[in-house]
Design a protein around this motif. Structure first.
Motif, PDB file in Angstrom:
ATOM      1  N   ILE A   1       1.116  -1.156   0.122  1.00  0.00           N
ATOM      2  CA  ILE A   1       0.178   0.392  -0.121  1.00  0.00           C
ATOM      3  C   ILE A   1       1.018   1.477  -0.192  1.00  0.00           C
ATOM      4  O   ILE A   1       1.759   1.560   0.777  1.00  0.00           O
ATOM      5  N   ARG A   2       1.069   2.453  -1.220  1.00  0.00           N
ATOM      6  CA  ARG A   2       1.538   3.196  -1.468  1.00  0.00           C
ATOM      7  C   ARG A   2       1.134   4.214  -0.977  1.00  0.00           C
ATOM      8  O   ARG A   2      -0.432   4.453  -1.105  1.00  0.00           O
ATOM      9  N   PHE A   3       1.711   5.611  -0.544  1.00  0.00           N
ATOM     10  CA  PHE A   3       1.167   6.873  -0.707  1.00  0.00           C
ATOM     11  C   PHE A   3       1.735   8.000  -0.931  1.00  0.00           C
ATOM     12  O   PHE A   3       2.679   9.149   0.122  1.00  0.00           O
ATOM     13  N   PRO A   4       1.433   8.381  -2.162  1.00  0.00           N
ATOM     14  CA  PRO A   4       2.615   8.905  -2.854  1.00  0.00           C
ATOM     15  C   PRO A   4       2.164  10.723  -2.359  1.00  0.00           C
ATOM     16  O   PRO A   4       1.625  10.330  -2.415  1.00  0.00           O
ATOM     17  N   GLY A   5       3.524  11.193  -2.407  1.00  0.00           N
ATOM     18  CA  GLY A   5       3.436  13.140  -2.443  1.00  0.00           C
ATOM     19  C   GLY A   5       2.443  13.337  -0.963  1.00  0.00           C
ATOM     20  O   GLY A   5       2.210  14.459  -1.035  1.00  0.00           O
ATOM     21  N   VAL A   6       2.321  12.670  -0.051  1.00  0.00           N
ATOM     22  CA  VAL A   6       2.065  12.965   0.941  1.00  0.00           C
ATOM     23  C   VAL A   6       3.829  13.649   1.811  1.00  0.00           C
ATOM     24  O   VAL A   6       4.850  13.005   2.483  1.00  0.00           O
ATOM     25  N   ASP A   7       2.996  15.143   2.155  1.00  0.00           N
ATOM     26  CA  ASP A   7       4.064  15.079   2.510  1.00  0.00           C
ATOM     27  C   ASP A   7       3.653  15.668   4.730  1.00  0.00           C
ATOM     28  O   ASP A   7       2.896  16.674   4.893  1.00  0.00           O
ATOM     29  N   GLN A   8       4.650  14.953   5.329  1.00  0.00           N
ATOM     30  CA  GLN A   8       3.748  15.174   6.924  1.00  0.00           C
ATOM     31  C   GLN A   8       3.792  16.278   7.476  1.00  0.00           C
ATOM     32  O   GLN A   8       3.654  16.708   8.675  1.00  0.00           O
ATOM     33  N   TYR A   9       5.308  17.192   7.088  1.00  0.00           N
ATOM     34  CA  TYR A   9       5.474  18.439   7.817  1.00  0.00           C
ATOM     35  C   TYR A   9       4.062  19.302   7.386  1.00  0.00           C
ATOM     36  O   TYR A   9       3.861  19.969   8.564  1.00  0.00           O
ATOM     37  N   VAL A  10       3.957  19.294   6.057  1.00  0.00           N
ATOM     38  CA  VAL A  10       2.651  20.154   5.825  1.00  0.00           C
ATOM     39  C   VAL A  10       1.194  19.538   6.843  1.00  0.00           C
ATOM     40  O   VAL A  10       0.685  20.417   7.346  1.00  0.00           O
ATOM     41  N   ALA A  11       1.226  18.558   6.858  1.00  0.00           N
ATOM     42  CA  ALA A  11       0.118  18.055   6.972  1.00  0.00           C
ATOM     43  C   ALA A  11       0.151  17.954   8.584  1.00  0.00           C
ATOM     44  O   ALA A  11      -1.360  18.483   9.032  1.00  0.00           O
ATOM     45  N   GLN A  12       1.644  19.148   9.214  1.00  0.00           N
ATOM     46  CA  GLN A  12       1.323  19.087  10.916  1.00  0.00           C
ATOM     47  C   GLN A  12       1.288  20.366  11.142  1.00  0.00           C
ATOM     48  O   GLN A  12       0.062  20.555  11.878  1.00  0.00           O
ATOM     49  N   VAL A  13       1.683  21.066  10.703  1.00  0.00           N
ATOM     50  CA  VAL A  13       1.356  22.826  10.306  1.00  0.00           C
ATOM     51  C   VAL A  13      -0.286  22.282   9.828  1.00  0.00           C
ATOM     52  O   VAL A  13      -1.228  23.403  10.547  1.00  0.00           O
ATOM     53  N   GLU A  14      -0.703  21.871   8.953  1.00  0.00           N
ATOM     54  CA  GLU A  14      -2.377  22.447   8.211  1.00  0.00           C
ATOM     55  C   GLU A  14      -3.469  21.650   9.730  1.00  0.00           C
ATOM     56  O   GLU A  14      -4.170  21.727   9.758  1.00  0.00           O
TER      57      GLU A  14
END
Length: 322
Positions: A274-287
């Motif tokens: 199961i792949r998760f392309p294009g996720v930026d966890q740092y941006v997600a954290q700020v959001e």
């Protein structure tokens, strides 16, 4: 209500410059207004990223700015609790680098400060915001690999700079505080269990741990992990059940270390990826900070979660001392 959060950064640390400032700049409903540093030259990369960025000469200047809603704190570990509390008392929401405290007492102090100020105070433990971990927890809960029996993890890197603050006991350095929080937190997040250390082997240099091997139990589940600042770059988390295994080859730095994916191997079945392309966890954290402050959405890594990981660290250090 304001449509966005205005941010300031306390300090011009390399990680803030390379990772978190770009994440704040890229995140939706956020605006990076200022950075505080006593050396204006260190602010140049931030100003190049955000035209019109304001450079302050003191942390207090950012805390006194009424336009600043939230602050990101990348200071040395020993200063995290102090400046998180100061920022919250100044009316700012806080996202502070890990470890947000050096003891349970530190985190209890921050929980009390959060309650008194009604401001978010949170540790920047970014895996909590990556979907590979939410999917892992769901897969384990639904029995994708049968009954969980054991978990193993590792996070290592080779630290070449002898002057790095991670090697300073006075500044709260050490491998467990730097990267040990990841396998511990990953185990807790994925399983919902609380590990109790049963065996600890630490290598110490100058008063800080540079390598650690820890064995722990959580009910019937065994948990073993290795972290080091003196070994080749490597990270993994593997969950072993009665019917198969679930592996995260890039559990903590997906994208920069390797592709974010979950690999499930079951007896007699094809391997599932199961792949998760294009996720930026740092941006997600700020959001996620913006969603919590502006919309009231629950934050994925509250201080109570950080407290649980700190309890494990405290137990590891106590056992090593004994």
């Amino acid at each position: 209500m304001k449509p966005h959060l205005t941010w300031g950064i306390l300090g011009a640390a390399g990680f803030a410059r390379k990772t978190m400032a770009p994440a704040i700049h890229a995140a939706r409903r956020t605006h990076l207004k200022s950075v505080a540093t006593r050396d204006p030259a260190r602010a140049i990369p931030f100003a190049d990223l955000v035209p019109g960025l304001k450079v302050e000469r003191s942390y207090e200047a950012i805390l006194d700015d009424p336009e600043i809603d939230a602050v990101y704190i990348p200071l040395p570990n020993a200063l995290h609790t102090e400046w998180s509390a100061k920022a919250a008392r100044a009316g700012k929401h806080v996202l502070c680098e890990k470890p947000i405290g050096l003891s349970l007492a530190d985190i209890d102090h921050l929980i009390a400060t959060r309650e008194a100020t009604s401001r978010l105070i949170a540790e920047a433990w970014m895996p909590a915001h990556h979907p590979q971990w939410h999917r892992t927890r769901a897969l384990l809960a639904e029995g994708a690999i049968g009954t969980l029996r054991s978990v193993s993890g590792a996070f290592t890197y080779a630290l070449a700079d002898a002057s790095n603050i991670r090697l300073s006991a006075e500044l709260g350095g050490g491998g467990l505080r730097d990267v040990g929080v990841y396998p511990i937190g990953g185990f807790r997040l994925a399983t919902g269990l609380e590990p109790v250390p049963s065996h600890v082997d630490l290598v110490q240099e100058g008063g800080v741990d540079t390598s650690a091997w820890v064995a722990a139990t959580a009910g019937e589940v065994r948990f073993n992990f290795h972290v080091s600042m003196r070994a080749a770059r490597y990270q993994v988390m593997m969950f072993h059940g009665t019917e198969g295994t679930l592996t995260l080859p890039a559990p903590f730095n997906p994208g920069t270390y390797a592709e974010a994916r979950i690999v499930i191997a079951r007896d007699g079945a094809d391997v599932q990826v199961i792949r998760f392309p294009g996720v930026d966890q740092y941006v997600a954290q700020v959001e996620a900070v913006a969603a919590h402050v502006l919309d009231g959405v629950a934050f994925a890594c509250p201080l109570e979660f950080s407290r649980g990981t700190q309890a494990v660290l405290d137990a590891i250090f106590a056992q090593a001392a004994a």
